[in-house]
Design a protein around this motif. Structure first.
Motif, mmCIF file in Angstrom:
data_model
loop_
_atom_site.group_PDB
_atom_site.id
_atom_site.type_symbol
_atom_site.label_atom_id
_atom_site.label_comp_id
_atom_site.label_asym_id
_atom_site.label_seq_id
_atom_site.Cartn_x
_atom_site.Cartn_y
_atom_site.Cartn_z
ATOM 1 N N ASP A 182 0.611 -1.319 -0.055
ATOM 2 C CA ASP A 182 0.115 0.213 0.018
ATOM 3 C C ASP A 182 1.133 1.043 -0.079
ATOM 4 O O ASP A 182 0.394 2.361 -0.084
ATOM 5 C CB ASP A 182 -0.860 -0.080 1.328
ATOM 6 N N PHE A 231 0.218 2.891 -3.179
ATOM 7 C CA PHE A 231 -0.960 3.454 -3.437
ATOM 8 C C PHE A 231 -1.126 4.892 -2.562
ATOM 9 O O PHE A 231 -2.178 5.614 -2.675
ATOM 10 C CB PHE A 231 -2.185 2.580 -3.015
ATOM 11 N N ASP A 278 -4.430 7.311 -2.321
ATOM 12 C CA ASP A 278 -5.377 7.012 -1.352
ATOM 13 C C ASP A 278 -5.564 8.159 -0.350
ATOM 14 O O ASP A 278 -6.846 8.561 0.072
ATOM 15 C CB ASP A 278 -5.061 5.797 -0.374
ATOM 16 N N ALA A 310 -7.829 4.268 -5.453
ATOM 17 C CA ALA A 310 -6.474 4.499 -5.444
ATOM 18 C C ALA A 310 -5.814 3.640 -6.462
ATOM 19 O O ALA A 310 -4.934 3.874 -7.262
ATOM 20 C CB ALA A 310 -5.965 3.869 -4.163
ATOM 21 N N THR A 311 -6.194 2.697 -6.734
ATOM 22 C CA THR A 311 -5.731 1.629 -7.852
ATOM 23 C C THR A 311 -6.031 2.502 -9.316
ATOM 24 O O THR A 311 -4.867 2.644 -10.281
ATOM 25 C CB THR A 311 -6.305 0.253 -8.274
ATOM 26 N N TRP A 326 -3.482 5.398 -9.277
ATOM 27 C CA TRP A 326 -2.267 4.745 -9.692
ATOM 28 C C TRP A 326 -1.743 4.510 -11.154
ATOM 29 O O TRP A 326 -0.954 4.785 -11.759
ATOM 30 C CB TRP A 326 -1.834 3.649 -8.769
ATOM 31 N N LYS A 332 -2.718 -6.430 -6.181
ATOM 32 C CA LYS A 332 -1.812 -5.565 -6.185
ATOM 33 C C LYS A 332 -0.357 -5.780 -6.392
ATOM 34 O O LYS A 332 0.236 -4.885 -7.238
ATOM 35 C CB LYS A 332 -2.187 -4.922 -4.706
#
Length: 430
Positions: free
Chosen positions: A29, A32, A36, A118-119, A122, A327
């Motif tokens: 994470d 990200f 986020d 967030a994905t 990114w 991820k």
């Protein structure tokens, strides 16, 4: 580990099971985290618009989110295993600093739509980098095609000498390839550019969430309308992004193969910039083309990542924890792939051709096809011309420059049509 967001009274947490559940999540994470945070800011703004947050609460949340991003980027805040994941870390920090206002930030959202947004943010960033790198590679190749278009280069099929070709044709091929790759990156970016924030766990919430605001605030091109499809699309859009990446990496792999061959002593057509080679640990005489070999290998990471995600998607509708494993796959694919591709433009600018060796590699057999076509143009049936031209007695030392000028079919050495490629390149989005 801090208290879990989902923990309830009387529920025992087994440390071994929790370790398995969390896996590498909190470490992954980190990729990200700033996205986020930005999505949390937009969500908080939306909550204030619908009356969940007061203006002063929003101001405090925005301030603390900015400080958190600064602290994370400066290394003062470390996302580590005291947190379950990045989402819980953001909420824990806001609760610590702001109390009840921090506890309100999760109103109307789920960790499901947090990871989705967030994905996508990114991936938009990575696809933009991919687009820019493919565009730059195409620009360099086009410039060199124009400058070196009449320089003879042996053309090969089956790794055997075939016909006289040119640097113009070699460079134009990669230019068009990377224009295609840039276009695919742009098309995929436009497809990924949809806001899932506000879909919650995939079924919406009983609040009039300001999804139009978060779409605009986060710079998305459109809203992903169906809350249920937001979950169904997970994995699908990651695979599409990886496919755009692998398109460019396939071209890189084949280009790297050419350079691997052309730099060998047996060919001797190319000298690489010294920084793109390394020495041997035991053989003092060696300079090895390690960079282009690793460029050639980089496709494997992206191909494996796509397969990994595809194998996760044998699922019914709704969210499933299996998708957590997607991820690491995209991080590995884009990490390895973009690292390789972003080295390419400078390599293309600075490699040097050994034109004398290239001319020496041309032999009389490589003009046989020209001879057959010349006879066919004079009226002889091509299959008869082919038979006659196959006779080595008819071969003579040819003129490579004349051969290149005579190859006037569109896209060949005498009719490269570089302007058409320049026009396609100019139409690509910035």
């Amino acid at each position: 580990m801090s208290d879990l967001l989902w923990q309830k009274p009387g529920v025992k947490v087994d440390a071994r099971i929790q370790k398995f559940l969390a896996g590498e999540d909190v470490i992954l994470d980190r990729e990200f985290f700033v996205f986020d945070i930005e999505a949390s800011r937009a969500h908080a703004q939306g909550l204030q618009q619908i009356g969940i947050l007061a203006a002063d609460e929003l101001a405090g949340l925005e301030r603390e989110l900015s400080l958190l991003a600064d602290d994370f980027n400066a290394g003062r805040f470390v996302l580590d295993d005291q947190y379950e994941d990045g989402h819980s870390a953001i909420e824990a920090r806001l609760v610590e600093r702001l109390g009840d206002a921090g506890k309100k930030i999760h109103t109307g959202r789920s960790r499901n739509d947090q990871i989705l947004v967030a994905t996508r943010l990114w991936l938009k960033d990575r696809l933009s980098r991919l687009l820019a790198t493919c565009r730059e590679s195409a620009q360099v190749a086009l410039a060199r095609a124009e400058a070196e278009q009449a320089v003879p280069l042996p053309g090969y099929t089956h790794l055997q000498r075939a016909v006289v070709s040119s640097l113009g044709m070699w460079w134009a091929a990669w230019a068009e390839g990377f224009v295609d790759d840039a276009q695919r990156a742009a098309d995929t970016l436009a497809w990924v550019d949809a806001n899932p924030l506000g879909s919650a766990a995939g079924y919406g919430v009983n609040l009039p969430l300001a999804r139009d605001h978060t779409t605009q605030a986060l710079g998305f091109g459109r809203m992903q309308v169906s809350a249920a499809y937001a979950q169904l699309s997970r994995g699908k859009f990651e695979m599409a992004a990886i496919e755009a990446l692998t398109s460019a990496l396939l071209d890189l792999r084949r280009l790297a193969w050419d350079l691997s061959l052309f730099t060998s002593a047996e060919f001797g057509f190319v000298a690489l910039p010294s920084q793109y080679t390394t020495g041997s640990s035991i053989m003092p005489n060696k300079r090895n083309p390690d960079v282009i070999e690793l460029m050639r290998a980089s496709y494997s990471a992206a191909a494996a990542a796509r397969t990994e995600i595809e194998q996760l998607l044998s699922l019914p509708s709704g969210y499933h924890r299996d998708l957590q494993f997607s991820k690491g796959a995209i991080f590995h694919a884009f990490g390895r792939g973009l690292d390789a591709l972003e080295l390419l433009p400078d390599l293309l600018r600075n490699l040097e051709w050994k034109t004398d060796r290239m001319r020496e590699a041309l032999d009389p057999s490589m003009y046989a096809t020209d001879l057959a076509v010349d006879m066919a143009r004079e009226g002889l049936p091509f299959r008869e011309a082919y038979r006659l031209a196959a006779d080595p007695a008819r071969w003579a030392e040819g003129d490579p420059d004349a051969s290149l000028r005579a190859r006037v079919s569109p896209g060949a050495s005498g009719e490269l049509r570089l302007d058409a490629l320049k026009e396609r390149l100019a139409r690509l989005p910035e």
